[in-house]
Design a protein around this motif. Structure first.
Motif, mmCIF file in Angstrom:
data_model
loop_
_atom_site.group_PDB
_atom_site.id
_atom_site.type_symbol
_atom_site.label_atom_id
_atom_site.label_comp_id
_atom_site.label_asym_id
_atom_site.label_seq_id
_atom_site.Cartn_x
_atom_site.Cartn_y
_atom_site.Cartn_z
ATOM 1 N N PRO A 1 -7.588 5.462 -2.320
ATOM 2 C CA PRO A 1 -6.169 5.152 -2.118
ATOM 3 C C PRO A 1 -5.463 5.052 -3.475
ATOM 4 O O PRO A 1 -6.036 4.565 -4.450
ATOM 5 C CB PRO A 1 -6.202 3.799 -1.411
ATOM 6 C CG PRO A 1 -7.488 3.166 -1.859
ATOM 7 C CD PRO A 1 -8.463 4.302 -2.043
ATOM 8 N N GLN B 1 -6.916 9.557 5.968
ATOM 9 C CA GLN B 1 -7.190 9.409 4.547
ATOM 10 C C GLN B 1 -7.838 10.655 3.950
ATOM 11 O O GLN B 1 -7.530 11.032 2.807
ATOM 12 C CB GLN B 1 -8.063 8.173 4.312
ATOM 13 C CG GLN B 1 -9.453 8.247 4.912
ATOM 14 C CD GLN B 1 -10.162 6.914 4.832
ATOM 15 O OE1 GLN B 1 -9.714 5.938 5.407
ATOM 16 N NE2 GLN B 1 -11.290 6.878 4.130
ATOM 17 N N SER C 1 -1.193 9.156 4.614
ATOM 18 C CA SER C 1 -2.041 8.824 5.762
ATOM 19 C C SER C 1 -1.237 8.105 6.843
ATOM 20 O O SER C 1 -1.659 8.033 7.996
ATOM 21 C CB SER C 1 -3.203 7.936 5.313
ATOM 22 O OG SER C 1 -2.710 6.701 4.808
ATOM 23 N N SER D 1 -0.224 4.266 0.993
ATOM 24 C CA SER D 1 -0.699 5.180 2.055
ATOM 25 C C SER D 1 -0.871 6.611 1.537
ATOM 26 O O SER D 1 -0.880 7.552 2.320
ATOM 27 C CB SER D 1 0.238 5.162 3.278
ATOM 28 O OG SER D 1 0.264 3.882 3.854
ATOM 29 N N PRO E 1 4.104 4.120 4.162
ATOM 30 C CA PRO E 1 3.673 3.096 3.206
ATOM 31 C C PRO E 1 3.903 1.693 3.748
ATOM 32 O O PRO E 1 4.761 1.475 4.613
ATOM 33 C CB PRO E 1 4.567 3.369 1.990
ATOM 34 C CG PRO E 1 5.024 4.778 2.142
ATOM 35 C CD PRO E 1 5.141 5.011 3.613
ATOM 36 N N LYS E 2 3.158 0.742 3.236
ATOM 37 C CA LYS E 2 3.357 -0.660 3.610
ATOM 38 C C LYS E 2 4.300 -1.281 2.590
ATOM 39 O O LYS E 2 3.884 -1.840 1.571
ATOM 40 C CB LYS E 2 2.017 -1.385 3.662
ATOM 41 C CG LYS E 2 1.117 -0.890 4.787
ATOM 42 C CD LYS E 2 -0.195 -1.655 4.830
ATOM 43 C CE LYS E 2 -1.086 -1.144 5.965
ATOM 44 N NZ LYS E 2 -2.391 -1.837 6.003
ATOM 45 N N SER F 1 0.852 -1.188 0.000
ATOM 46 C CA SER F 1 0.000 0.000 0.000
ATOM 47 C C SER F 1 0.884 1.233 0.000
ATOM 48 O O SER F 1 1.922 1.262 0.662
ATOM 49 C CB SER F 1 -0.902 0.014 1.240
ATOM 50 O OG SER F 1 -1.502 1.282 1.417
#
Length: 915
Positions: free
Chosen positions: A168, A251, A343, A157, A346-347, A155
């Motif tokens: 997203p 978000q 948000s 983010s 990041p993942k 993700s």
């Protein structure tokens, strides 16, 4: 969910190129252990339930937890050069089962493709299940094969607004957004996009602003505008108000900030009706604090020079029912953000040292948008890319070479040619030397090579040293097999079986595999098998059974055809010949250059057999680069601390330049003669033609230091060029005939064509009228010079009076800076330090009149931009101004002129006083 998983990353800890990590909060106790005996990243993630039927029977929480473990480990390997994930079947069965649809889908989501085999292979021996992970390499998206994110992420983010929704951004969207935002900040894309969109909603925004200015409003009132791209309505609900608001802030604020700003109305339904929140259900002070903290902790990443956080305003509007205060309407006005607002982080994960780490937003953006530099047009004319990063693994750095030099393809075909002939041993000279030194070596090698009919076996006295690792005592040699229908195999040959031999081979093979991908840019599926051989007859095959990796890699990890073999060997060329370019400091990111074949041959010299060596190198042939490379090699061959290696030169600027590399102790000749160096074992001397005897016999002292260890003398290498001699005093060097053994660097790689032509003319003048301290035998070396053509540049020679000269230099510098150069590219050289001190204030004053600092931050001229020719020996700049070159010793005038001119890479100005 966020997870953190630690693993003991042995036997090798790969470099992370300076990227720092943030560890996520532990939400369960799980240890990811790296298997210790493999030359690859092999992460054991423990027990996982496999098989579609078995996974359907799991509780959702456990299913998500297992999926998160798999996803995190896979993402980390994709971003770290690839590797293997090992898991045990929790369902206690040895029959073959499928991975499970949810796990397969999570892998597809990671690579954004339904083609799992592009990055993964699977095997399940017994109760174990293996996922073989290829390095991420800019997998193309179906819609646009030219757009490729630099790294893999679960993700981003990052959020944006679309119509009435906050969405997203997936990896592709985030990559496009960041590239466009960066281009706009840097002025490479027209601005005003957000203004055009704002104009379409100007009326709604104006009405929203009027409401934002109110102090009270009626319950049930219909707002005079609907939801749109810049306006969002949310209701409070009745329970856990603070938690709810805190959950939606990241978000929505990210989406508005990244999409031109907007209003978040909390307490309005989707039909624009004001409901508010009952006053007894909310603590306003606490709510304000929660919102402020949530917004202040949002990660922001800037491309611009400013560093502000998210700009926003809040408004609490009283909601009345009749004359009674019912509750509150909460409004957040988010301003457009200049760069990017996340948000959260990041993942996206990478392996770093002993941990699997999640990247911070700043590091993630840095990797997504770089580090491919945009060369200035002038640099682009001088250099060509050897390794573009558009389709390469995430940790790769750009590789450039000067135009006219061998391309990596040419270097590969010269050093490691692939032919249809039987298996070839190379380098032939080293193989001949090794086989004659060690009885039985040829028979041992030939025995193990029988299964391979074609390919190349590359010998080295230590592949570890070649990879910038420490050599192990007791290792006779290493040999790397690159052959079709086989994965690469690294053989370590020991004289006697000993503890640590397998560990050494495994570490070296691991480093080689990582470097082939992360430095060489190889994008195929690759592993390097590690095998130990022993010359001793007492060492049986059985005692070396553990030498070959126990992981049975899929057939796709074997090299299939000549094209794959050559691609891997070209990556190997970058690994072996790459060095940090001087361009790195100019471009603000690490860039590699490649050694020439001649330089690599010198670098490959056996240090134990050439403990003393004189290296004669023509101007611009790379002597200082080779000096630094040799010091790195000394450190690894002799397990030597940097404090035991000494670099000596004549001038402080060159000493300071080398000292910053932190690979040795660095001093000038004067300091060397003054101080005691009891801890020094090895000495490298640079620009030795300009040394003097005024403080004593430096050569005798250096030789005494390097030979004081009985039976094991240190290294003494001396780099020099008699053509650049800048004085007539005795240098202290042995006579030319006694400078033995010696090597030559005759390929001139530094200067643009016009400057190189000028250098040839000066060298001809020196040959015709050499100074008395230039050995006559040395003159013949100039006939062997090879000048690399293909780079445009210019040389300007003018006669001016002093005032005209000062103005001319200032005007030219002003012009160059406005055309993309930095002050770091420019140096003004005087004949002597006393002349520099006499005139520098006048030059600096005139330069500063042009207000260079208004052009960019690196355009201010300082004392560092002025020096003398002698002090600047061994250094280089793109642009060199030579101020009235002259010398009291007429015999060496041409030598001084040669030294001056050879400092310039692209533009040379020689300004002579007309009176």
């Amino acid at each position: 969910m966020h997870f953190v998983c630690t693993c003991n990353l042995l036997p090798y800890q790969p470099s992370f190129n300076g990227f720092s990590c943030r560890m996520n909060t532990k939400e369960y106790n799980s240890s990811l252990a790296l298997e210790l005996s493999y030359p690859d990243l092999v992460i054991n993630i423990g027990e996982v339930t496999l098989g579609e039927g078995n996974r359907k029977m799991l509780q959702k929480a456990q299913r998500d937890q297992e999926k998160a473990r798999v996803t995190q480990a896979v993402c980390a390997l994709l971003n770290s050069g690839g590797g293997v994930i090992r898991m045990e079947k929790a369902n206690k069965e040895e029959r073959r089962v499928e991975l499970g649809l949810d796990l397969e889908q999570s892998l597809r989501d990671l690579i954004d493709s339904s083609n799992l085999q592009a990055f993964f292979e699977f095997d399940q021996p017994g109760r174990s299940f293996y996922i073989f992970v290829k390095s991420w390499s800019g997998h193309p998206f179906a819609e646009d094969s030219s757009v490729r994110p630099r790294i893999c992420s679960l993700s981003s983010s990052l959020y944006c607004r679309s119509e009435t929704s906050v969405l997203p951004m997936d990896s592709k969207d985030a990559f496009d957004f960041l590239k466009k935002r960066k281009a706009k900040i840097l002025g490479k894309e027209p601005s005003g996009e957000s203004v055009n969109v704002l104009n379409q909603n100007l009326n709604n925004l104006r009405l929203a602003d009027l409401v934002f200015q109110k102090d009270h409003i009626e319950h049930g009132e219909i707002l005079p505008f609907p939801e749109c791209q810049f306006i969002e309505f949310k209701q409070f609900g009745t329970k856990h108000i603070q938690e709810y608001v805190k959950s939606i802030i990241p978000q929505y604020v990210s989406g508005f900030a990244n999409s031109g700003g907007g209003y978040l109305f909390i307490g309005v339904d989707d039909k624009s009706r004001v409901l508010g929140c009952a006053k007894e259900n909310v603590d306003l002070r606490s709510l304000e604090s929660v919102i402020a903290k949530a917004i202040s902790t949002l990660p922001v990443v800037h491309f611009c020079c400013s560093e502000p956080g998210v700009e926003y305003r809040t408004k609490i509007i009283n909601v009345f029912k009749g004359r009674e205060l019912y509750g509150y309407l909460y409004v957040i006005k988010v301003q457009p953000f200049c760069c990017s607002v996340f948000s959260g982080n990041p993942k996206s994960w990478m392996v770093n040292g002993k941990d699997i780490c999640s990247l911070t937003a700043k590091k993630w953006v840095g990797m997504m948008t770089g580090p491919e530099p945009e060369l200035l047009s002038d640099l682009a004319e001088a250099f060509e890319s050897q390794l573009s990063l558009s389709h390469r693994p995430p940790l790769c750095r750009p590789v450039y070479s000067k135009k006219g030099l061998e391309h990596k393809v040419d270097l590969q075909r010269h050093l490691f040619p692939v032919t249809s002939d039987p298996l070839r041993y190379t380098p032939e000279s080293l193989w001949t030397e090794l086989s004659s030194e060690h009885e039985g070596l040829e028979e041992l090698i030939n025995k193990h090579m029988r299964p391979f009919s074609q390919g190349i076996l590359i010998f080295s006295r230590s592949w570890a040293v070649d990879l910038n690792l420490h050599k192990k005592e007791g290792v006779i040699c290493d040999a790397l097999l690159i052959a079709q229908n086989s994965p690469p195999i690294l053989y370590t040959i020991l004289g006697e079986q000993e503890a640590g031999g397998q560990g050494y081979c495994t570490r070296t093979a691991f480093a080689l595999k990582q470097k082939l991908v992360n430095t060489g840019g190889y994008t195929g599926k690759v592993c390097v098998m590690a095998k130990v051989l022993c010359l001793s007859p007492q060492c049986t095959t059985e005692c070396l059974e553990g030498a070959v990796s126990l992981i049975d890699y899929p057939g796709s990890y074997s090299l299939g055809d000549t094209q794959q073999v050559e691609a891997l060997l070209q990556a190997l060329v970058i690994v072996l010949l790459g060095f940090r370019s001087f361009l790195s400091d100019q471009l603000g990111c690490e860039v590699l250059n490649l050694l020439t074949a001649q330089q690599y041959e010198l670098f490959s010299t056996n240090l134990r057999k050439n403990r003393e060596l004189f290296v004669h190198g023509l101007p611009g042939s790379g002597k200082t680069i080779m000096a630094m490379k040799i010091m790195e090699k000394i450190r690894n061959v002799f397990h030597c601390e940097t404090r035991r290696i000494l670099y000596i030169c004549e001038n402080q600027p060159l000493r300071n330049f080398v000292r910053k590399k932190k690979i040795c102790e660095a001093v000038t000749r004067k300091t060397f003669m003054r101080d005691n160096f009891k801890d020094i074992d090895h000495i490298i001397i640079d620009e030795a033609q300009n040394f003097r005897m005024e403080d004593g016999d430096w050569y005798w002292k250096a030789k005494t230091i390097t030979q004081r260890a009985k039976g094991c003398p240190g290294i003494l290498w001396i780099f020099l060029d008699y053509f650049q001699t800048s004085h007539m005093c005795p240098s202290g060097l042995p006579s030319y005939s006694c400078q033995y053994p010696r090597e030559q660097l005759t390929r001139v790689v530094r200067n643009a064509d016009d400057i190189a032509k000028y250098l040839r003319e000066i060298m001809q003048a020196i040959r015709e009228n050499p100074p008395p301290n230039l050995p006559s035998e040395y003159l013949a070396m100039s006939h062997e010079a090879e000048w690399v053509p293909g780079v445009a540049g210019n040389i300007t020679i003018k006669d001016l009076d002093l005032e005209e000269m000062i103005i001319y230099v200032a005007d030219e510098c002003h012009f160059l800076l406005r055309n993309g150069y930095s002050s770091k590219d420019i140096v003004v050289l005087f004949s002597t330090a006393s002349e520099m001190n006499k005139y520098k204030d006048k030059f600096l004053k005139e330069m500063r009149k042009r207000k260079f600092s208004q052009i960019d931050d690196e355009s201010t001229f300082t004392d560092a931009n002025l020096d003398s020719v002698r002090r600047f020996s061994g250094l280089e700049r793109n642009i060199v101004f030579g101020i009235n070159p002259s010398t009291a010793e007429a015999a060496i005038f041409d030598n001084l002129l040669l030294c001056l001119a050879s400092r310039a890479n692209k533009h040379l100005y020689i300004l002579r006083l007309s009176n």
